[in-house]
Scaffold this active site. Structure first.
Site, PDB file in Angstrom:
ATOM      1  N   LYS A  16      -6.685   3.974  16.961  1.00  0.00           N
ATOM      2  CA  LYS A  16      -8.102   3.839  16.594  1.00  0.00           C
ATOM      3  C   LYS A  16      -8.615   2.420  16.825  1.00  0.00           C
ATOM      4  O   LYS A  16      -9.693   2.229  17.389  1.00  0.00           O
ATOM      5  CB  LYS A  16      -8.323   4.206  15.116  1.00  0.00           C
ATOM      6  CG  LYS A  16      -7.915   5.619  14.754  1.00  0.00           C
ATOM      7  CD  LYS A  16      -8.264   5.944  13.303  1.00  0.00           C
ATOM      8  CE  LYS A  16      -7.528   5.093  12.274  1.00  0.00           C
ATOM      9  NZ  LYS A  16      -6.054   5.288  12.261  1.00  0.00           N
ATOM     10  N   ARG A  89     -11.157   8.011   4.713  1.00  0.00           N
ATOM     11  CA  ARG A  89      -9.753   8.394   4.653  1.00  0.00           C
ATOM     12  C   ARG A  89      -9.477   9.405   3.560  1.00  0.00           C
ATOM     13  O   ARG A  89      -8.345   9.864   3.428  1.00  0.00           O
ATOM     14  CB  ARG A  89      -8.910   7.160   4.371  1.00  0.00           C
ATOM     15  CG  ARG A  89      -8.228   6.565   5.577  1.00  0.00           C
ATOM     16  CD  ARG A  89      -7.571   5.299   5.088  1.00  0.00           C
ATOM     17  NE  ARG A  89      -6.437   4.910   5.848  1.00  0.00           N
ATOM     18  CZ  ARG A  89      -6.487   4.013   6.833  1.00  0.00           C
ATOM     19  NH1 ARG A  89      -7.631   3.495   7.198  1.00  0.00           N
ATOM     20  NH2 ARG A  89      -5.396   3.653   7.447  1.00  0.00           N
ATOM     21  N   ARG A 128       4.002  -3.055  17.310  1.00  0.00           N
ATOM     22  CA  ARG A 128       2.650  -3.616  17.354  1.00  0.00           C
ATOM     23  C   ARG A 128       2.615  -5.080  16.935  1.00  0.00           C
ATOM     24  O   ARG A 128       3.300  -5.507  16.025  1.00  0.00           O
ATOM     25  CB  ARG A 128       1.748  -2.809  16.411  1.00  0.00           C
ATOM     26  CG  ARG A 128       0.350  -3.387  16.304  1.00  0.00           C
ATOM     27  CD  ARG A 128      -0.632  -2.390  15.809  1.00  0.00           C
ATOM     28  NE  ARG A 128      -0.423  -2.066  14.393  1.00  0.00           N
ATOM     29  CZ  ARG A 128      -1.206  -1.227  13.731  1.00  0.00           C
ATOM     30  NH1 ARG A 128      -2.187  -0.610  14.353  1.00  0.00           N
ATOM     31  NH2 ARG A 128      -0.972  -0.983  12.464  1.00  0.00           N
ATOM     32  N   ARG A 161       2.140  -7.087  11.369  1.00  0.00           N
ATOM     33  CA  ARG A 161       1.606  -6.757  10.044  1.00  0.00           C
ATOM     34  C   ARG A 161       2.726  -6.380   9.088  1.00  0.00           C
ATOM     35  O   ARG A 161       3.659  -5.686   9.472  1.00  0.00           O
ATOM     36  CB  ARG A 161       0.623  -5.585  10.175  1.00  0.00           C
ATOM     37  CG  ARG A 161      -0.770  -6.023  10.550  1.00  0.00           C
ATOM     38  CD  ARG A 161      -1.665  -4.883  10.931  1.00  0.00           C
ATOM     39  NE  ARG A 161      -1.599  -3.725  10.024  1.00  0.00           N
ATOM     40  CZ  ARG A 161      -2.358  -2.647  10.167  1.00  0.00           C
ATOM     41  NH1 ARG A 161      -3.234  -2.577  11.141  1.00  0.00           N
ATOM     42  NH2 ARG A 161      -2.238  -1.645   9.336  1.00  0.00           N
ATOM     43  N   ARG A 172       2.762   5.260   4.908  1.00  0.00           N
ATOM     44  CA  ARG A 172       1.406   5.363   5.474  1.00  0.00           C
ATOM     45  C   ARG A 172       1.193   6.710   6.159  1.00  0.00           C
ATOM     46  O   ARG A 172       0.132   7.316   6.032  1.00  0.00           O
ATOM     47  CB  ARG A 172       1.172   4.228   6.476  1.00  0.00           C
ATOM     48  CG  ARG A 172       0.942   2.887   5.789  1.00  0.00           C
ATOM     49  CD  ARG A 172       1.142   1.729   6.723  1.00  0.00           C
ATOM     50  NE  ARG A 172       0.181   1.706   7.812  1.00  0.00           N
ATOM     51  CZ  ARG A 172       0.397   1.081   8.966  1.00  0.00           C
ATOM     52  NH1 ARG A 172       1.540   0.438   9.181  1.00  0.00           N
ATOM     53  NH2 ARG A 172      -0.527   1.087   9.887  1.00  0.00           N
TER      54      ARG A 172
HETATM   55  P1  ADP Z   1      -3.770   2.033   9.936  1.00  0.00           P
HETATM   56  O1  ADP Z   1      -4.835   3.027  10.268  1.00  0.00           O
HETATM   57  O2  ADP Z   1      -2.947   1.693  11.118  1.00  0.00           O
HETATM   58  O3  ADP Z   1      -2.966   2.386   8.724  1.00  0.00           O
HETATM   59  P2  ADP Z   1      -5.705   0.133   8.857  1.00  0.00           P
HETATM   60  O4  ADP Z   1      -5.844  -1.258   9.322  1.00  0.00           O
HETATM   61  O5  ADP Z   1      -6.848   1.057   9.098  1.00  0.00           O
HETATM   62  O6  ADP Z   1      -4.395   0.644   9.573  1.00  0.00           O
HETATM   63  O7  ADP Z   1      -5.383   0.154   7.291  1.00  0.00           O
HETATM   64  C1  ADP Z   1      -4.391  -0.651   6.723  1.00  0.00           C
HETATM   65  C2  ADP Z   1      -4.326  -0.421   5.217  1.00  0.00           C
HETATM   66  O8  ADP Z   1      -5.583  -0.785   4.623  1.00  0.00           O
HETATM   67  C3  ADP Z   1      -4.115   1.021   4.782  1.00  0.00           C
HETATM   68  O9  ADP Z   1      -2.755   1.358   4.754  1.00  0.00           O
HETATM   69  C4  ADP Z   1      -4.746   1.014   3.387  1.00  0.00           C
HETATM   70  O10 ADP Z   1      -3.895   0.433   2.427  1.00  0.00           O
HETATM   71  C5  ADP Z   1      -5.939   0.098   3.567  1.00  0.00           C
HETATM   72  N1  ADP Z   1      -7.163   0.830   3.959  1.00  0.00           N
HETATM   73  C6  ADP Z   1      -7.883   0.666   5.105  1.00  0.00           C
HETATM   74  N2  ADP Z   1      -8.940   1.500   5.136  1.00  0.00           N
HETATM   75  C7  ADP Z   1      -8.888   2.217   3.986  1.00  0.00           C
HETATM   76  C8  ADP Z   1      -9.670   3.268   3.435  1.00  0.00           C
HETATM   77  N3  ADP Z   1     -10.758   3.741   4.078  1.00  0.00           N
HETATM   78  N4  ADP Z   1      -9.306   3.761   2.229  1.00  0.00           N
HETATM   79  C9  ADP Z   1      -8.239   3.301   1.578  1.00  0.00           C
HETATM   80  N5  ADP Z   1      -7.447   2.342   2.044  1.00  0.00           N
HETATM   81  C10 ADP Z   1      -7.753   1.796   3.236  1.00  0.00           C
END
Ligand code: ADP
Ligand code: ZN
Length: 215
Positions: A16, A89, A128, A161, A172
């Protein structure tokens, strides 16, 4: 056609963030990533960052009220277009998004669902690397920078990360299955869903995305 308004859906590692950056440079609309915003808050050591970091480090979702608050603050100009990456999410977040967009008098053009098999997701997440300065994304095998550890775009330092460690990746992916995957049906029933094969290289995926946007 007006400004592009997209929601990107897909498991961690589906691509994404990488695709959002490609879409942003082609269609000139802001890339809104809740993950990037939360990581920024953690880096700056704000109250928000302190609250969020414990969840993020464990691979868990940050509570809805926190994330919805952040998103709302960043959707003030939503009529000018957006690429939402990592939000919504949960069902709750999807409903909040609907409210925010209704208030702005806009609706998304499409929800693009990036599909990739689990072994691809794990391979991508474990290799990554991201730029500390500009956020550009690399992969040690699939998309290496010209100079190891250094960003091609800005010369910044690349890092892994914390939540890309194997144990955390599993949590995750589980959180995605349990809380986010149901949004596929949610948006399918609203006739917004466009599924795209994201298991190959980013250029191939981008071609599919452009087709979904431009028809
Ligand atoms: P990825 O999609 O690869 O897990 P992100 O950078 O989108 O990576 O998200 C990293 C972390 O940030 C998630 O594991 C969560 O803890 C938090 N996070 C990001 N967006 C949300 C969301 N919309 N709701 C809840 N937690 C979120
Ligand atoms: Zn950089």
């Amino acid at each position: 056609m007006g400004a592009v308004k997209l929601v990107l859906l897909g498991a961690p590692g589906a691509g994404k963030g990488t695709l959002a950056k490609m879409i942003q440079s082609e269609y000139r609309v802001p890339h809104i990533s809740t993950g990037d915003m939360l990581r920024e808050a953690v880096k700056e050591g704000t109250q928000l960052g302190k609250e969020a970091s414990q969840y993020m480090n464990e691979g868990k979702l940050v509570p809805d009220d926190i994330v919805i608050g952040i998103l709302r603050g960043n959707m003030k100009d939503c009529e000018k277009g957006f690429i939402l990456d990592g939000f919504p999410r949960t069902k709750n977040q999807a409903e909040a998004l609907q409210t925010i967009l209704d208030e702005g008098g806009v609706s998304p053009d499409a929800v693009i669902n990036f599909e990739a098999p689990p072994e691809v997701l794990i391979q991508r997440l474990s290799g990554r690397r991201q730029c500390l300065e500009c956020g550009a994304i690399y992969h040690i095998k699939n998309m290496p920078p010209r100079k190891s550890g250094i960003c091609d775009v800005c010369g910044g330092e690349l890092y892994q990360r914390d939540d890309d460690r194997r144990e955390v990746v599993e949590v995750r992916l589980k959180a995605y299955e349990e809380e986010t995957a149901e949004l596929i049906d949610y948006y399918r029933s609203r006739k917004l869903l466009e599924s795209v094969d994201a298991g190959k290289d980013p250029e191939a995926t981008f071609a599919r995305v452009k087709h979904a946007i431009d028809g």
